[in-house]
Write a protein that holds these residues in place. Structure first.
Motif, PDB file in Angstrom:
ATOM      1  N   SER A  69       0.834  -1.201   0.000  1.00 46.15           N
ATOM      2  CA  SER A  69       0.000   0.000   0.000  1.00 46.15           C
ATOM      3  C   SER A  69       0.872   1.256   0.000  1.00 46.15           C
ATOM      4  CB  SER A  69      -0.926   0.008   1.223  1.00 46.15           C
ATOM      5  OG  SER A  69      -0.165  -0.055   2.416  1.00 46.15           O
ATOM      6  N   PHE A  70       0.265   2.346  -0.394  1.00 43.37           N
ATOM      7  CA  PHE A  70       0.951   3.632  -0.330  1.00 43.37           C
ATOM      8  C   PHE A  70       1.032   4.068   1.131  1.00 43.37           C
ATOM      9  CE2 PHE A  70      -0.560   3.483  -4.658  1.00 43.37           C
ATOM     10  CZ  PHE A  70       0.502   4.023  -5.374  1.00 43.37           C
ATOM     11  N   THR A  71       2.173   4.634   1.497  1.00 41.51           N
ATOM     12  CA  THR A  71       2.390   5.017   2.893  1.00 41.51           C
ATOM     13  C   THR A  71       1.598   6.268   3.263  1.00 41.51           C
ATOM     14  OG1 THR A  71       4.372   6.252   2.216  1.00 41.51           O
ATOM     15  CG2 THR A  71       4.685   3.977   2.961  1.00 41.51           C
ATOM     16  N   GLN A  72       1.015   6.936   2.276  1.00 39.65           N
ATOM     17  CA  GLN A  72       0.202   8.110   2.555  1.00 39.65           C
ATOM     18  C   GLN A  72      -1.051   8.074   1.688  1.00 39.65           C
ATOM     19  OE1 GLN A  72       3.628  10.502   0.726  1.00 39.65           O
ATOM     20  NE2 GLN A  72       1.907  11.894   0.455  1.00 39.65           N
ATOM     21  N   ILE A  74      -3.743   9.036  -0.908  1.00 38.34           N
ATOM     22  CA  ILE A  74      -3.675   9.792  -2.162  1.00 38.34           C
ATOM     23  C   ILE A  74      -4.794  10.832  -2.193  1.00 38.34           C
ATOM     24  CG2 ILE A  74      -3.821   9.665  -4.671  1.00 38.34           C
ATOM     25  CD1 ILE A  74      -2.721   6.855  -4.527  1.00 38.34           C
ATOM     26  N   LEU A  97       4.633  10.314  -4.041  1.00 35.32           N
ATOM     27  CA  LEU A  97       3.812   9.116  -3.885  1.00 35.32           C
ATOM     28  C   LEU A  97       4.538   7.887  -4.444  1.00 35.32           C
ATOM     29  CD1 LEU A  97       0.242  10.353  -4.903  1.00 35.32           C
ATOM     30  CD2 LEU A  97       0.981   9.673  -2.622  1.00 35.32           C
ATOM     31  N   ALA A  98       5.099   8.041  -5.654  1.00 37.81           N
ATOM     32  CA  ALA A  98       5.785   6.928  -6.315  1.00 37.81           C
ATOM     33  C   ALA A  98       6.993   6.470  -5.502  1.00 37.81           C
ATOM     34  CB  ALA A  98       6.211   7.340  -7.720  1.00 37.81           C
ATOM     35  N   ASN A 100       7.564   6.775  -2.261  1.00 41.14           N
ATOM     36  CA  ASN A 100       7.132   6.109  -1.031  1.00 41.14           C
ATOM     37  C   ASN A 100       6.648   4.686  -1.314  1.00 41.14           C
ATOM     38  OD1 ASN A 100       7.715   8.320   0.564  1.00 41.14           O
ATOM     39  ND2 ASN A 100       5.657   9.181   0.431  1.00 41.14           N
ATOM     40  N   TYR A 101       5.921   4.527  -2.416  1.00 41.60           N
ATOM     41  CA  TYR A 101       5.410   3.189  -2.752  1.00 41.60           C
ATOM     42  C   TYR A 101       6.562   2.231  -3.068  1.00 41.60           C
ATOM     43  CZ  TYR A 101       2.862  -0.557  -5.054  1.00 41.60           C
ATOM     44  OH  TYR A 101       2.365  -1.787  -5.397  1.00 41.60           O
ATOM     45  N   ASN A 104       8.471   1.189  -0.022  1.00 42.51           N
ATOM     46  CA  ASN A 104       7.691   0.213   0.737  1.00 42.51           C
ATOM     47  C   ASN A 104       7.778  -1.166   0.085  1.00 42.51           C
ATOM     48  OD1 ASN A 104       5.977  -0.853   2.650  1.00 42.51           O
ATOM     49  ND2 ASN A 104       4.112   0.047   1.793  1.00 42.51           N
ATOM     50  N   LEU A 217      -2.665   5.128 -10.122  1.00 45.89           N
ATOM     51  CA  LEU A 217      -2.713   6.108  -9.047  1.00 45.89           C
ATOM     52  C   LEU A 217      -4.076   6.790  -8.996  1.00 45.89           C
ATOM     53  CD1 LEU A 217       0.784   7.860  -9.303  1.00 45.89           C
ATOM     54  CD2 LEU A 217       0.043   6.171  -7.630  1.00 45.89           C
TER      55      LEU A 217
END
Length: 232
Positions: A69-72, A74, A97-98, A100-101, A104, A217
């Motif tokens: 999952s994304f850490t933040q 969207i 976003l990219a 962070n993903y 992860n 996204l």
């Protein structure tokens, strides 16, 4: 590049080790027969191992990507701005976003490989990942009998472990599209394209796995027409 290290070891050992030659021709014949038998067996099953390994690794990556999952959260409004007849994508936010993903995803890959993945989740995806972590990166075990294409031998014999090793950091790029959607509407899509590079490790065989995956996204329908100009 595919390697059958055992074959090369036996081959050079037989040629350059004079002690074996001194022990008699019978020992040499036995070793040559064993060498040829193993080589012939491996030559027949290597393509099947390759197909199974690629399928299992790809399935594993699909599970991992779906579970990562994304850490933040969207926020769609931060992805782009629409003013009059102009659309500008907010690349600073999108790249964040990219990044962070991907971080992860890579962190999870390394934890699974090291056996330190401990995320608590009751989903089927996470149960599979926890099992892989306990096996330290072994994603599947294939009985040798299943490689014979004989239905009666599918679960017979020792199993080959299919394992992965992370080779390099994941590469990525952002794909942005704007197109007409119905009457007086347009569709905006922003996708994260990633390239995964792993090493597949199986007894008597190893190779590189490289595959591209797309993670959406945003896909949004808004009022308006496709602008004559938009800013990346």
């Amino acid at each position: 590049m595919k390697k059958v290290d055992l074959f090369y070891f036996l081959f050079f050992y037989i040629i350059y080790n004079g002690d074996i030659m001194k022990r008699g021709k019978y020992i040499l014949i036995i070793i040559l027969i064993l060498f040829l038998t193993i080589y012939f067996f491996s030559f027949r099953i290597t393509p099947q191992i390759e197909n199974i390994a690629h399928k299992e690794i790809n399935q594993f990556m699909q599970i991992l990507i779906n579970h990562t999952s994304f850490t933040q959260k969207i926020e769609t409004k931060k992805l782009y701005k629409k003013e009059n007849n102009t659309i500008s994508f907010q690349m600073s936010y999108i790249n964040d976003l990219a990044t962070n993903y991907i971080n992860n995803l890579e962190e999870t890959l390394l934890k699974l490989e090291d056996g330190t993945y401990k995320k608590k989740d009751t989903s089927p995806y996470n149960k599979k990942l926890l099992h892989i972590s306990k096996q330290q990166g072994v994603i599947a075990r294939v009985p040798l009998g299943s490689l014979t294409n004989n239905i009666f031998l599918q679960n017979v014999g020792p199993s080959l472990s299919i394992k992965y090793k992370t080779l390099s950091l994941t590469s990525s790029n952002i794909n942005k599209k704007i197109k007409n959607y119905g009457i007086n509407h347009l569709a905006i899509s922003i996708d994260l394209n990633i390239t995964i590079t792993l090493q597949v490790l199986v007894p008597l065989y190893h190779d590189h796995f490289k595959e591209n995956y797309t993670i959406p996204l945003v896909y949004e329908i808004i009022e308006g027409e496709v602008p004559s100009w938009y800013q990346n």
